[in-house]
Design a protein around this motif. Structure first.
Motif, PDB file in Angstrom:
ATOM      1  N   PRO A 170       0.785  -1.233   0.000  1.00  0.00           N
ATOM      2  CA  PRO A 170       0.000   0.000   0.000  1.00  0.00           C
ATOM      3  C   PRO A 170       0.819   1.287   0.000  1.00  0.00           C
ATOM      4  O   PRO A 170       0.272   2.359  -0.258  1.00  0.00           O
ATOM      5  CB  PRO A 170      -0.802  -0.114   1.299  1.00  0.00           C
ATOM      6  CG  PRO A 170       0.110  -0.868   2.215  1.00  0.00           C
ATOM      7  CD  PRO A 170       0.832  -1.851   1.337  1.00  0.00           C
ATOM      8  N   VAL A 171       2.109   1.195   0.301  1.00  0.00           N
ATOM      9  CA  VAL A 171       2.943   2.399   0.373  1.00  0.00           C
ATOM     10  C   VAL A 171       3.810   2.466  -0.884  1.00  0.00           C
ATOM     11  O   VAL A 171       4.598   1.551  -1.147  1.00  0.00           O
ATOM     12  CB  VAL A 171       3.818   2.394   1.640  1.00  0.00           C
ATOM     13  CG1 VAL A 171       4.647   3.681   1.718  1.00  0.00           C
ATOM     14  CG2 VAL A 171       2.949   2.246   2.886  1.00  0.00           C
ATOM     15  N   LEU A 172       3.663   3.530  -1.650  1.00  0.00           N
ATOM     16  CA  LEU A 172       4.284   3.639  -2.963  1.00  0.00           C
ATOM     17  C   LEU A 172       5.180   4.872  -3.038  1.00  0.00           C
ATOM     18  O   LEU A 172       4.813   5.934  -2.541  1.00  0.00           O
ATOM     19  CB  LEU A 172       3.205   3.737  -4.050  1.00  0.00           C
ATOM     20  CG  LEU A 172       2.045   2.734  -3.943  1.00  0.00           C
ATOM     21  CD1 LEU A 172       0.986   3.065  -4.987  1.00  0.00           C
ATOM     22  CD2 LEU A 172       2.550   1.311  -4.121  1.00  0.00           C
ATOM     23  N   GLU A 173       6.319   4.714  -3.678  1.00  0.00           N
ATOM     24  CA  GLU A 173       7.234   5.846  -3.892  1.00  0.00           C
ATOM     25  C   GLU A 173       7.391   6.105  -5.382  1.00  0.00           C
ATOM     26  O   GLU A 173       7.870   5.240  -6.116  1.00  0.00           O
ATOM     27  CB  GLU A 173       8.608   5.556  -3.285  1.00  0.00           C
ATOM     28  CG  GLU A 173       9.629   6.652  -3.558  1.00  0.00           C
ATOM     29  CD  GLU A 173      11.052   6.268  -3.189  1.00  0.00           C
ATOM     30  OE1 GLU A 173      11.992   6.893  -3.721  1.00  0.00           O
ATOM     31  OE2 GLU A 173      11.232   5.332  -2.375  1.00  0.00           O
ATOM     32  N   VAL A 174       6.991   7.279  -5.823  1.00  0.00           N
ATOM     33  CA  VAL A 174       7.166   7.688  -7.215  1.00  0.00           C
ATOM     34  C   VAL A 174       8.368   8.621  -7.277  1.00  0.00           C
ATOM     35  O   VAL A 174       8.365   9.694  -6.668  1.00  0.00           O
ATOM     36  CB  VAL A 174       5.918   8.414  -7.755  1.00  0.00           C
ATOM     37  CG1 VAL A 174       6.154   8.891  -9.189  1.00  0.00           C
ATOM     38  CG2 VAL A 174       4.704   7.497  -7.694  1.00  0.00           C
ATOM     39  N   THR A 175       9.395   8.228  -7.995  1.00  0.00           N
ATOM     40  CA  THR A 175      10.595   9.047  -8.067  1.00  0.00           C
ATOM     41  C   THR A 175      10.389  10.226  -9.015  1.00  0.00           C
ATOM     42  O   THR A 175       9.760  10.091 -10.065  1.00  0.00           O
ATOM     43  CB  THR A 175      11.800   8.223  -8.550  1.00  0.00           C
ATOM     44  OG1 THR A 175      11.547   7.738  -9.871  1.00  0.00           O
ATOM     45  CG2 THR A 175      12.050   7.040  -7.629  1.00  0.00           C
ATOM     46  N   LEU A 176      10.935  11.362  -8.639  1.00  0.00           N
ATOM     47  CA  LEU A 176      10.815  12.560  -9.485  1.00  0.00           C
ATOM     48  C   LEU A 176      11.917  12.555 -10.548  1.00  0.00           C
ATOM     49  O   LEU A 176      12.755  13.455 -10.617  1.00  0.00           O
ATOM     50  CB  LEU A 176      10.903  13.822  -8.625  1.00  0.00           C
ATOM     51  CG  LEU A 176       9.840  14.014  -7.555  1.00  0.00           C
ATOM     52  CD1 LEU A 176       9.953  15.408  -6.944  1.00  0.00           C
ATOM     53  CD2 LEU A 176       8.442  13.791  -8.109  1.00  0.00           C
ATOM     54  N   ARG A 177      11.900  11.533 -11.375  1.00  0.00           N
ATOM     55  CA  ARG A 177      12.936  11.383 -12.403  1.00  0.00           C
ATOM     56  C   ARG A 177      12.392  11.503 -13.818  1.00  0.00           C
ATOM     57  O   ARG A 177      13.144  11.393 -14.781  1.00  0.00           O
ATOM     58  CB  ARG A 177      13.640  10.024 -12.251  1.00  0.00           C
ATOM     59  CG  ARG A 177      14.310   9.817 -10.909  1.00  0.00           C
ATOM     60  CD  ARG A 177      14.979   8.467 -10.851  1.00  0.00           C
ATOM     61  NE  ARG A 177      15.404   8.128  -9.499  1.00  0.00           N
ATOM     62  CZ  ARG A 177      15.926   6.962  -9.149  1.00  0.00           C
ATOM     63  NH1 ARG A 177      16.103   6.019 -10.065  1.00  0.00           N
ATOM     64  NH2 ARG A 177      16.268   6.731  -7.889  1.00  0.00           N
ATOM     65  N   THR A 178      11.091  11.696 -13.935  1.00  0.00           N
ATOM     66  CA  THR A 178      10.486  11.808 -15.259  1.00  0.00           C
ATOM     67  C   THR A 178       9.531  12.993 -15.279  1.00  0.00           C
ATOM     68  O   THR A 178       9.019  13.413 -14.236  1.00  0.00           O
ATOM     69  CB  THR A 178       9.694  10.542 -15.625  1.00  0.00           C
ATOM     70  OG1 THR A 178       8.530  10.462 -14.781  1.00  0.00           O
ATOM     71  CG2 THR A 178      10.529   9.284 -15.459  1.00  0.00           C
ATOM     72  N   PRO A 179       9.251  13.524 -16.467  1.00  0.00           N
ATOM     73  CA  PRO A 179       8.293  14.627 -16.566  1.00  0.00           C
ATOM     74  C   PRO A 179       6.900  14.242 -16.086  1.00  0.00           C
ATOM     75  O   PRO A 179       6.105  15.110 -15.714  1.00  0.00           O
ATOM     76  CB  PRO A 179       8.297  14.952 -18.067  1.00  0.00           C
ATOM     77  CG  PRO A 179       9.620  14.476 -18.562  1.00  0.00           C
ATOM     78  CD  PRO A 179       9.920  13.251 -17.753  1.00  0.00           C
ATOM     79  N   ALA A 180       6.584  12.952 -16.096  1.00  0.00           N
ATOM     80  CA  ALA A 180       5.241  12.492 -15.722  1.00  0.00           C
ATOM     81  C   ALA A 180       5.089  12.261 -14.219  1.00  0.00           C
ATOM     82  O   ALA A 180       3.980  11.973 -13.749  1.00  0.00           O
ATOM     83  CB  ALA A 180       4.911  11.192 -16.459  1.00  0.00           C
ATOM     84  N   ALA A 181       6.163  12.397 -13.465  1.00  0.00           N
ATOM     85  CA  ALA A 181       6.144  11.978 -12.064  1.00  0.00           C
ATOM     86  C   ALA A 181       5.106  12.707 -11.217  1.00  0.00           C
ATOM     87  O   ALA A 181       4.357  12.086 -10.455  1.00  0.00           O
ATOM     88  CB  ALA A 181       7.533  12.163 -11.452  1.00  0.00           C
ATOM     89  N   LEU A 182       5.024  14.017 -11.331  1.00  0.00           N
ATOM     90  CA  LEU A 182       4.094  14.771 -10.486  1.00  0.00           C
ATOM     91  C   LEU A 182       2.644  14.451 -10.818  1.00  0.00           C
ATOM     92  O   LEU A 182       1.806  14.293  -9.922  1.00  0.00           O
ATOM     93  CB  LEU A 182       4.359  16.268 -10.616  1.00  0.00           C
ATOM     94  CG  LEU A 182       5.691  16.748 -10.026  1.00  0.00           C
ATOM     95  CD1 LEU A 182       5.917  18.221 -10.353  1.00  0.00           C
ATOM     96  CD2 LEU A 182       5.718  16.525  -8.513  1.00  0.00           C
TER      97      LEU A 182
END
Length: 220
Positions: free
Chosen positions: A44-56
């Motif tokens: 349930p806990v997810l980390e989206v890395t700010l490494r792509t233009p789509a991240a936000l």
């Protein structure tokens, strides 16, 4: 939010499942079904890395998935923290920690999982109140042996090792007394995401969720 309060929150998150998926998302349209697949598999806990233009945009989409808690990874600057918070991130993860970044997270009321790679870095963060930390890049800086060595002199600090963690070595990390969970990308392979094979990703998540984690409780 004080560092102590932040660590209480991130520790609770790290106890929810033995693996936090570390996600690099290229297409925000895939974010919501990906999050649903991982949550359905028990992560349930997810980390989206700010490494792509789509991240936000991906964070925004994932924040609307019931049962999940989405955070932003690769936070480097105060601008990253503010943008992640505005997108809906409920916690942040950084590869290291600077005074500026830590202050920005506190100002934004964002629980931060700061990164440490050495005993001195871990001690400095704990001195400020961050007793829940990311151990990064785990395999490159000594892996299980290095993390085990820190448990003796620093038993009050707990870690989420990330970087080179795989299904083959995750269990060895999770067996350590100072490791609450691990961060890994293997639960969402790029090829499966591209194909939209959410059922296969759910199965990978289910296997990861079955790894021996720590009880879901706070530890003072």
């Amino acid at each position: 939010m004080t560092p102590f309060e932040a660590s209480r929150i991130t520790e609770a998150l790290c106890r929810r499942a033995p693996v936090i998926p570390v996600l690099v998302i290229e297409d925000a349209a895939q974010a919501r079904p990906l999050a649903k697949a991982l949550v359905a598999g028990g992560l349930p806990v997810l980390e989206v890395t700010l490494r792509t233009p789509a991240a936000l945009e991906a964070i925004h989409e994932m924040s609307r998935v019931g049962g999940g808690t989405v955070g932003a990874g690769t936070l480097i600057t105060p601008k990253d923290v503010a943008a992640a918070k505005a997108a809906g991130a409920q916690f942040g993860v950084s590869p290291g920690a600077t005074a500026t970044l830590v202050q920005a997270a506190a100002d934004e009321e964002m629980p931060l999982l700061p990164g440490a790679a050495t005993a001195s870095e871990a001690m400095a963060l704990a001195e400020r109140g961050y007793t829940m930390q990311k151990f990064f890049p785990a395999e490159a800086i000594g892996g299980v042996a290095a993390l085990k060595s820190l448990a003796g002199p620093l038993p009050h600090i707990r870690f989420c090792p990330t970087g080179g963690v795989t299904p083959a070595n995750a269990g060895s990390y999770l067996a350590l007394s100072n490791t609450l969970c691990v961060g890994g990308s293997w639960v969402a392979p790029a090829e499966l995401v591209r194909r939209g094979d959410w059922a296969a990703i759910t199965e990978l998540a289910r296997a990861a969720a079955a790894l021996p984690g720590k009880p879901a409780e706070y530890v003072a």
